[in-house]
Design a protein around this motif. Structure first.
Motif, mmCIF file in Angstrom:
data_model
loop_
_atom_site.group_PDB
_atom_site.id
_atom_site.type_symbol
_atom_site.label_atom_id
_atom_site.label_comp_id
_atom_site.label_asym_id
_atom_site.label_seq_id
_atom_site.Cartn_x
_atom_site.Cartn_y
_atom_site.Cartn_z
ATOM 1 N N ARG A 62 0.817 -1.224 0.000
ATOM 2 C CA ARG A 62 0.000 0.000 0.000
ATOM 3 C C ARG A 62 0.849 1.272 0.000
ATOM 4 N N ASN A 99 -5.756 -1.881 11.799
ATOM 5 C CA ASN A 99 -6.149 -1.585 10.412
ATOM 6 C C ASN A 99 -7.653 -1.323 10.390
ATOM 7 N N CYS A 100 -8.183 -1.065 9.214
ATOM 8 C CA CYS A 100 -9.602 -0.719 9.160
ATOM 9 C C CYS A 100 -10.467 -1.921 9.545
ATOM 10 N N ALA A 101 -10.005 -3.123 9.207
ATOM 11 C CA ALA A 101 -10.749 -4.318 9.604
ATOM 12 C C ALA A 101 -10.872 -4.358 11.133
ATOM 13 N N SER A 107 -16.404 -0.024 -1.456
ATOM 14 C CA SER A 107 -15.099 0.449 -1.935
ATOM 15 C C SER A 107 -14.732 -0.078 -3.301
ATOM 16 N N ASP A 156 -18.324 2.818 7.808
ATOM 17 C CA ASP A 156 -17.035 2.290 7.348
ATOM 18 C C ASP A 156 -16.751 2.901 5.984
ATOM 19 N N GLY A 175 -13.650 3.153 4.485
ATOM 20 C CA GLY A 175 -12.637 2.462 3.680
ATOM 21 C C GLY A 175 -11.376 3.273 3.451
ATOM 22 N N SER A 227 -8.963 3.365 6.718
ATOM 23 C CA SER A 227 -7.581 2.876 6.785
ATOM 24 C C SER A 227 -6.614 4.047 6.876
ATOM 25 N N LYS A 261 -4.359 3.869 3.082
ATOM 26 C CA LYS A 261 -4.918 4.023 1.737
ATOM 27 C C LYS A 261 -4.712 5.492 1.339
HETATM 28 C C1 LIG Z 1 -10.101 -1.425 2.701
HETATM 29 C C2 LIG Z 1 -11.365 -1.496 3.468
HETATM 30 C C3 LIG Z 1 -11.432 -2.197 4.675
HETATM 31 C C4 LIG Z 1 -10.265 -2.937 5.228
HETATM 32 O O1 LIG Z 1 -9.217 -2.064 5.515
HETATM 33 P P1 LIG Z 1 -7.823 -2.622 6.059
HETATM 34 O O2 LIG Z 1 -7.123 -1.361 6.494
HETATM 35 O O3 LIG Z 1 -7.182 -3.309 4.927
HETATM 36 O O4 LIG Z 1 -8.112 -3.530 7.190
HETATM 37 C C5 LIG Z 1 -12.635 -2.215 5.355
HETATM 38 N N1 LIG Z 1 -13.709 -1.592 4.860
HETATM 39 C C6 LIG Z 1 -13.693 -0.905 3.693
HETATM 40 C C7 LIG Z 1 -14.949 -0.252 3.202
HETATM 41 C C8 LIG Z 1 -12.509 -0.831 2.964
HETATM 42 O O5 LIG Z 1 -12.467 -0.160 1.815
#
Ligand SMILES: *Cc1c(COP(=O)(O)O)cnc(C)c1O
Length: 478
Positions: free
Chosen positions: A99, A154-156, A232, A262, A264, A299, A302
């Motif tokens: 990334r 992370n976003c997850a 996303s 969320d 992303g 994230s 990103k």
């Molecule tokens: C990329 C993304 C995630 C996961 O993000 P990570 O940082 O890879 O864990 C979750 N939700 C959305 C909508 C995303 O675009």
């Protein structure tokens, strides 16, 4: 060759093999050399079992075969793991390629934090204990206007913490059109299950109305969270309807329920920076926060352009509730990523957002990229008699994607060097480049290899030429 010759007896001993001057000079550890030598001899035993004669073993041994094999594996071993590469794919955010490259000052802050003790959970002016992301939270508030923020792995992780924090053992309402899969194993229904949150699925794939949310809340008294997830990595077109975050925020307020969004990629234009106008309808963090939802997740690596992280921004009480959740301890960010994120946000606050590599790469125009592609082609043409013998070399306009599940229908105009091998085996050239030094990742399309200059960082063009020079010396059969 005598009948009695036993091919197994012709195999060298491990110690004798490792005494070869080429291996002692290889600069590899004894532990690795022993392991590789044992593997090499093991494979030779298999070949003997499959019919290799004593004569063939002797020829292999005396011809330096075992040493060559071990040296080859030493080289491969060195190139494994997390090593820097040249990204010539044109895809700015590629999860498989790490990334976002961070700003050099963020990288320096990360290296410094990693190599020494640092102020992490103590206020150095009062000497009192504080929280590791207090400073980041303050910086993010100043940057975005959010009341507070919290940083996780992370976003997850941000989604898991939000689900568990607000709705564990209860239900969360989510539109059927937003039950997304974000690459790999991150599928919204599965994540909800793991967080012990019951999915209350509403609407249809293409249309979800406000009344769907209202009815779900009436029918499911255990509903504890309204969730919105940005699609996303795909778009739905045509006869569609989705509820805007502001409407959801209003409904949540009326029913006394938290609303989480969320987002992303975390598209955000810091003050003084050139807007990321190229990203089409990719939603903006500013607007998501202004919509009035309680928390927004995105994230850090990103479109923010920092190290891997998940950021949750929003109302102070909501953020505090998440921080108090025992899961936070398991998902929180480490000092290295925190140091990099603090520096990244500081750069944005200082009006230096345009310096962030991700923003710079995404906003480079085709006019700017064409001369770079021409210069790269000229430099590579010097290798036409070596690694590129028989290759057709040209420069052509191309289109590349931002990547990492953001703006899936956006294509950026770019320029690339096109290399078409005479044998049509662009895939083989790509494989050799990946295994080379420095390693290069490029795009293969229509029997040609495309080196897209959009994603080249400072110094990468020289490294690319070096990689091709190295190929000439390498083994073309590989
Ligand atoms: C990329 C993304 C995630 C996961 O993000 P990570 O940082 O890879 O864990 C979750 N939700 C959305 C909508 C995303 O675009």
């Amino acid at each position: 060759m005598t009948q009695a010759a036993n091919p197994f007896r012709e195999l060298p001993q491990v110690d004798a093999l490792l005494a070869d001057p080429r291996l002692t000079a290889a600069g590899a550890s004894r532990e690795l050399l022993v392991r590789l030598a044992q593997g090499c001899l093991g494979r030779a035993r298999e070949r003997i079992a499959a019919g290799w004669s004593a004569g063939e073993v002797v020829a292999w041994r005396d011809g330096g075969g075992p040493v060559d094999e071990v040296l080859d594996e030493v080289r491969r071993d060195r190139g494994r793991g997390v090593v820097p590469i040249v990204n010539a794919t044109g895809v700015v955010l590629n999860t498989g390629l790490g990334r976002a490259p961070v700003h050099p000052e963020a990288a320096a802050a990360m290296a410094a934090a990693a190599a020494s003790y640092c102020v992490l959970e103590v206020d150095r002016f009062s000497g009192e204990r504080n929280r590791r992301d207090d400073r980041l939270s303050e910086l993010l508030s100043r940057l975005t206007g959010a009341e507070a923020a919290i940083a996780v792995n992370n976003c997850a992780a941000a989604v898991v913490l939000t689900l568990a924090g607000f709705a564990r053992g209860k239900g969360a309402v989510l539109s059927r059109g937003e039950l997304v899969e974000i690459g790999g194993s991150f599928r919204m229904p599965d994540v909800m299950e793991q967080a012990c949150v019951r999915l209350i699925e509403i609407g249809t794939t293409n249309k979800t109305h406000l009344v769907d949310y209202e009815r779900a809340l009436d029918a499911h008294p255990d509903a504890a969270l309204l969730l919105k997830v940005h699609r996303s990595n795909f778009r739905v077109r045509g006869f569609t309807q989705e509820i805007e975050p502001a409407e959801l925020a209003k409904l949540g307020a009326a029913r006394g329920l938290p609303v989480a969004y969320d987002l992303g990629s975390g598209r955000f234009d810091p003050p003084g920076a050139r807007a990321l106008g190229e990203l089409g309808d990719e939603p903006r963090l500013e607007e998501a926060l202004a919509s009035g939802v309680d928390v927004v997740m995105h994230s850090g690596d990103k479109l923010i352009g920092g190290p891997q992280a998940g950021l949750i921004l929003g109302r102070r009480e909501a953020i505090e509730a998440l921080r108090a959740n025992p899961l936070y301890r398991a998902l929180r960010l480490d000092k290295v990523a925190l140091a990099g994120l603090e520096k990244t946000v500081e750069l944005m606050l200082a009006g230096r957002g345009d310096e962030l590599p991700v923003r710079r790469l995404l906003t480079r125009s085709a006019e700017e990229l064409e001369p770079e592609a021409q210069a790269l082609a000229r430099a590579l043409s010097e290798h036409m008699n070596g690694a590129l013998a028989g290759c057709e070399l040209s420069v052509a306009p191309q289109r590349s994607q931002p990547g990492s599940g953001s703006a899936p229908d956006v294509f950026l105009d770019t320029w690339a060097v096109r290399l078409a091998p005479a044998d049509g085996r662009a895939d083989r050239l790509a494989r050799r480049l990946r295994a080379g030094d420095p390693a290069v990742f490029a795009r293969v399309h229509e029997e040609a290899l495309w080196l897209d200059v959009r994603t080249l960082l400072p110094g990468d063009a020289e490294r690319l030429v070096q990689a091709f020079a190295g190929l000439a010396a390498g083994d073309p059969a590989n």
